[in-house]
Design an enzyme around this catalytic site. Structure first.
Site, PDB file in Angstrom:
ATOM      1  N   SER A   1       0.854  -1.192   0.000  1.00  0.00           N
ATOM      2  CA  SER A   1       0.000   0.000   0.000  1.00  0.00           C
ATOM      3  C   SER A   1       0.883   1.232   0.000  1.00  0.00           C
ATOM      4  CB  SER A   1      -0.897   0.009   1.245  1.00  0.00           C
ATOM      5  OG  SER A   1      -1.533   1.263   1.406  1.00  0.00           O
TER       6      SER A   1
ATOM      7  N   TYR B   1      -2.556  -0.652  10.587  1.00  0.00           N
ATOM      8  CA  TYR B   1      -2.565  -0.980   9.162  1.00  0.00           C
ATOM      9  C   TYR B   1      -1.269  -0.523   8.491  1.00  0.00           C
ATOM     10  CZ  TYR B   1      -4.130  -1.028   4.254  1.00  0.00           C
ATOM     11  OH  TYR B   1      -4.242  -1.257   2.907  1.00  0.00           O
TER      12      TYR B   1
END
Length: 672
Positions: free
Chosen positions: A549, A562
Site C-alpha cells: 500500500s 494498518y
C-alpha cells in the site's frame, strides 16, 4: 433432422462416453445431397469431423464439407503410398463452400468407404484387440465375419483405400478392427452406423471380460501397493514440484495428478516396467503421452528424498534415451527434435503425473494414458500386448503433417504455462488480479477465507478454489499443496489477503494490532515461505508479488496498525528479493492508493472509517482519494491487476525488490 444435424447428434452421443473414444479422438462422417449454389444442380457432399475437434462437443462449425465427386477423383491422381502426404493438401481443392474446419488426415477413409455414414473411433476394447499379438485371429473369434481385420497402416490416403477394399470384399461386415489403432464402422443410416459402432465396442468388451485371465498385469509386487489416500496425496504434493521442474527442462509445462484405481493397480503389478517400456500404440495416445512414460522403480515406502534423487537420475536417462530414439529414426527432412522430457511420470504407490502446455492438455494426456492402461490390460488378458513398432511411432510423432499442425497453433499467451496462487482473491483487488492472470494464460488457484466467494471466482475463470486462512500455517501449506496437486507446481504467488481497521492510536487495541499483523505481515510470510519451498523444489524460478500500500511509506492519521503491517510487507519484499534471487525467484510489490470500488475491505467498514477521518461521505470516498492525487484519477482493482501483470508478464525479467506505485501520484508516497 438434416444430415449434418444427424451427424452432430451421433457424434455427441458417441463422444459423451469415454468407453467409445477419448477426448478429441476419432472422427465421424455422413454423406448427402445439397444444391450447388452456382449451378443449381444437386451435388453429393461429405460432412466429416475436422482436424483437432472433439466428438463429444462437436458443432456444425467443426465439420469439414467436401465435394464427394472431387474427393473420390483423387484416386486417379494418387501418386502412391510414398507420396501420400501430398493428398492432404489436395483436400482443400475438394471443399464445398467457405468456412468449416480443416479436413483431417482421416478424410480419405470417410470419403472412399462406400457407406452413407462412417465412424472411426478409439475405444479401449477395440484397441486391445488391435494391439494383441494375434489380433487378427482374436477378431475372427470375437466377431466371426461381421467385423474384418485391417493390418496396421499409418493414417492417410492408403488406409482409406485399404478399408474401402476390405468393405467391398466383405459386404456382410459392419466394420473393421484397424491393427494397432482402433475401429471403423459404417451404416446406411446414422442410427445404424451408431448401432454398429456400439455393437463392435460392447462385443469386444464382453469378449475380453469372458475370455480374459484374472490378473493380466501379474501379481502385486510387495511394497508397491497404493499408499493410504492422505499419505498418498501428501507425498504427491511433495513430489509434484520436483517432477514438474524436471518435465519443464525444455519447455515449461502444466501438470495433472491422477490416482485412480486403474492407475494405482497398474503401478503395483509385476508387469509394470516391461509393459510401460513398450509404450502406447494408438497414434492419438502416443502423440500426447510420448513414446513411453518415465517410471520410478522404487517401492511406495521409499523416503521422499530417495524418490527425488531417483527421479533426477531417471529423468537424465530418459532424456538420453529419447535423444537416441530420435537419432535412430530421424532422416534428412525430419523436423527438429522437440522436447526430450517425459509427458507421463508414474510413481508407484502415489499415482501418475501428466504434463502438457496447459491444464487441458495435461489432463487429456493423463486420460490417454489411462486408456493405454486399459488397452494393455485387455490385450494381456487374451494374448500379448504388441503395439506398433517404434519406427512407426516416430514416423507419426515427427510427421511433417503433424509438424504443420503444430505450426498452425496460435501464439501462446504471455502467462501460458504459469501457475498462480492469489490470496484474498474472492473479491476486490484479488479477484481482479486472478481474472487478469487467467486472461493472460495462467492457471490460477483462488484462495480466500470465504470459500463460497473463492468458488464463484474460480468458476468464472476456470481456476481452482481453496478456502484458506493465511494466519494459519497448516492452512497455508494446504493451499499450496492444493495448487500443486491441481496444476503440478507453482510459479507466481500474489500476497493480497488483507483487512484494515482505522482507529486513532489510543483507541487501537492489541486485538486490532494483532489481527492486522497476523493477516498481512504474518500471513504474507507464511504464504511466501510455503510457496518458495515449492518453487525451489521446482528449480525453474518464480515470482512473488506483495500487494502492499502507499501507506507502507505514507504516514496518514488514525492508521497505525494498518500502516505498520503494510510497512512490514514492504520490507519483506526487499528481504526476500535479496534471499531468493539465487533461486531465480523475483519478489516485487505493488503500492496502491485506496481502492474503493469492489473492495471487500472498504465494504467491511474501512470505507466508513476512512470517510469519517477525512470528513467526506462514504459514497464519495473514491472521488476524494482521486482529487488528492497528481493525476486526479481514481484507482480501481484492474489498475492493480495491470501492475501485477506488468511485473510478471515476461518483460521485466531483471527486476526484483521493486515497489510499483499504483496511486495516481501521491507525492508524499514517492519512493526515495
Amino acid at each position: 433432422m438434416t444430415v449434418p444435424e444427424q451427424l452432430i447428434a451421433r457424434s455427441n452421443a458417441l463422444g459423451a462416453d469415454p468407453r467409445n473414444t477419448n477426448y478429441a479422438g476419432g472422427n465421424t462422417s455422413a454423406k448427402g445431397a445439397v444444391t450447388d449454389p452456382v449451378t443449381g444442380v444437386p451435388a453429393e457432399v461429405l460432412w466429416v469431423k475436422g482436424s483437432g475437434g472433439d466428438l463429444g462437443t462437436l458443432k456444425e462449425s467443426g465439420l469439414a464439407v467436401l465435394r464427394l465427386d472431387r474427393l473420390r477423383s483423387l484416386v486417379d491422381v494418387y501418386p502412391g503410398v510414398e507420396r501420400e502426404d501430398e493428398m492432404v493438401a489436395a483436400f482443400d481443392y475438394c471443399l464445398h463452400g467457405r468456412g468449416g474446419a480443416a479436413p483431417s488426415i482421416d478424410t480419405a477413409m470417410h470419403g472412399l468407404v462406400e457407406a452413407p455414414h462412417v465412424d472411426h473411433l478409439h475405444p479401449d476394447s477395440g484397441i486391445a484387440l488391435a494391439t494383441a499379438a494375434d489380433g487378427a485371429a482374436l477378431t475372427k473369434e470375437c466377431f466371426g465375419d461381421r467385423v474384418a481385420w485391417v493390418d496396421w497402416r499409418r493414417p492417410g490416403f492408403q488406409l482409406g483405400l485399404d478399408i474401402a477394399a476390405v468393405k467391398a470384399a466383405n459386404p456382410q461386415a459392419i466394420g473393421v478392427i484397424l491393427g494397432g489403432h482402433g475401429i471403423t464402422a459404417w451404416g446406411a443410416t446414422s442410427e445404424e452406423c451408431e448401432r454398429n459402432s456400439l455393437d463392435i465396442i460392447r462385443t469386444a468388451e464382453e469378449f475380453l471380460a469372458s475370455r480374459g485371465i484374472a490378473e493380466p498385469f501379474g501379481p502385486v509386487v510387495p511394497g508397491f501397493e497404493a499408499l493410504p489416500e492422505a499419505e498418498r496425496h501428501a507425498r504427491a504434493a511433495a513430489l509434484a514440484p520436483v517432477v514438474r521442474g524436471l518435465a519443464s527442462t525444455d519447455q515449461r509445462v502444466v501438470g495433472h495428478y491422477t490416482d485412480s484405481d486403474v492407475v494405482l493397480e497398474f503401478l503395483s503389478r509385476e508387469k509394470l516396467q516391461p509393459l510401460a517400456a513398450l509404450g502406447t500404440s494408438c497414434p492419438d495416445h502416443f502423440l500426447r503421452t510420448k513414446v513411453r512414460p518415465l517410471v520410478v522403480d522404487l517401492p511406495s515406502s521409499a523416503p521422499v528424498e530417495d524418490v527425488v534423487a531417483r527421479l533426477k537420475e531417471l529423468h537424465a536417462e530418459y532424456r538420453d534415451e529419447y535423444r537416441a530414439y530420435y537419432e535412430r529414426h530421424a532422416v534428412a527432412d525430419s523436423p527438429a527434435m522437440r522436447g526430450a522430457d517425459p509427458a507421463i511420470v508414474l510413481v508407484p504407490g502415489v499415482g501418475m503425473f501428466s504434463f502438457g502446455k496447459d491444464k487441458q492438455t495435461a489432463r487429456v494426456a493423463g486420460e490417454f494414458y489411462v486408456n493405454a492402461i486399459n488397452v494393455m490390460r485387455g490385450a494381456e488378458a487374451v494374448s500379448t500386448y504388441a503395439p506398433i513398432a517404434e519406427s512407426e511411432k516416430f514416423r507419426i510423432e515427427y510427421w511433417a503433417l503433424e509438424e504443420a499442425k503444430l505450426q498452425r497453433m496460435p501464439k501462446p499467451k504471455p502467462l501460458a504455462g504459469r501457475i498462480a496462487l492469489v490470496t484474498g482473491a474472492g473479491s476486490g483487488i484479488g479477484k481482479a488480479i486472478a481474472v487478469r492472470l487467467a486472461a493472460e494464460g495462467a492457471c490460477v488457484a483462488i484462495a480466500d477465507l470465504n470459500g463460497d466467494a473463492a468458488a464463484e471466482v474460480a468458476g468464472e475463470i476456470g481456476g481452482v478454489a481453496v478456502t484458506a486462512d493465511v494466519t494459519d500455517a497448516a492452512a497455508v501449506q494446504a493451499a499450496v499443496d492444493a495448487t500443486v496437486l491441481a496444476f503440478g507446481g507453482i510459479d507466481l504467488v500474489v500476497n493480497n489477503a488483507g483487512l484494515s481497521i482505522s482507529k486513532p492510536l489510543l483507541e487501537t487495541t492489541e486485538r486490532d494490532w494483532d489481527l492486522q499483523h497476523d493477516v498481512m505481515a504474518k500471513g504474507s510470510f507464511l504464504v511466501a515461505r510455503a510457496a518458495a519451498k515449492a518453487m525451489i523444489d521446482q528449480g525453474i524460478g518464480g515470482d512473488i508479488v506483495y500487494i502492499s500500500s502507499k501507506n507502507s511509506v505514507f504516514a496518514g492519521p488514525n492508521n497505525v496498525a494498518y500502516g505498520a503491517a503494510k510497512a512490514d510487507q514492504a520490507h519483506q519484499v526487499r528481504l526476500l528479493a535479496a534471499e531468493l534471487g539465487a533461486h531465480g525467484i523475483r519478489v516485487n510489490g505493488v503500492n496502491p492508493d485506496g481502492v474503493v470500488q469492489g473492495s471487500g475491505i472498504f465494504a467491511g467498514g474501512w470505507g466508513a472509517q476512512r470517510a469519517a477521518v477525512y470528513g467526506v461521505e462514504e459514497a464519495k470516498l473514491g472521488e476524494f482519494y482521486a482529487q488528492r492525487t497528481i493525476l486526479k484519477r481514481e484507482v480501481l482493482p484492474e489498475h492493480v491487476a495491470a501492475a501485477v501483470f506488468a511485473l510478471t508478464g515476461g518483460d521485466l525479467t531483471h527486476t526484483t525488490g521493486l515497489h510499483v506505485p499504483v496511486d495516481a501520484g501521491v507525492a508524499a508516497a514517492f519512493l526515495r
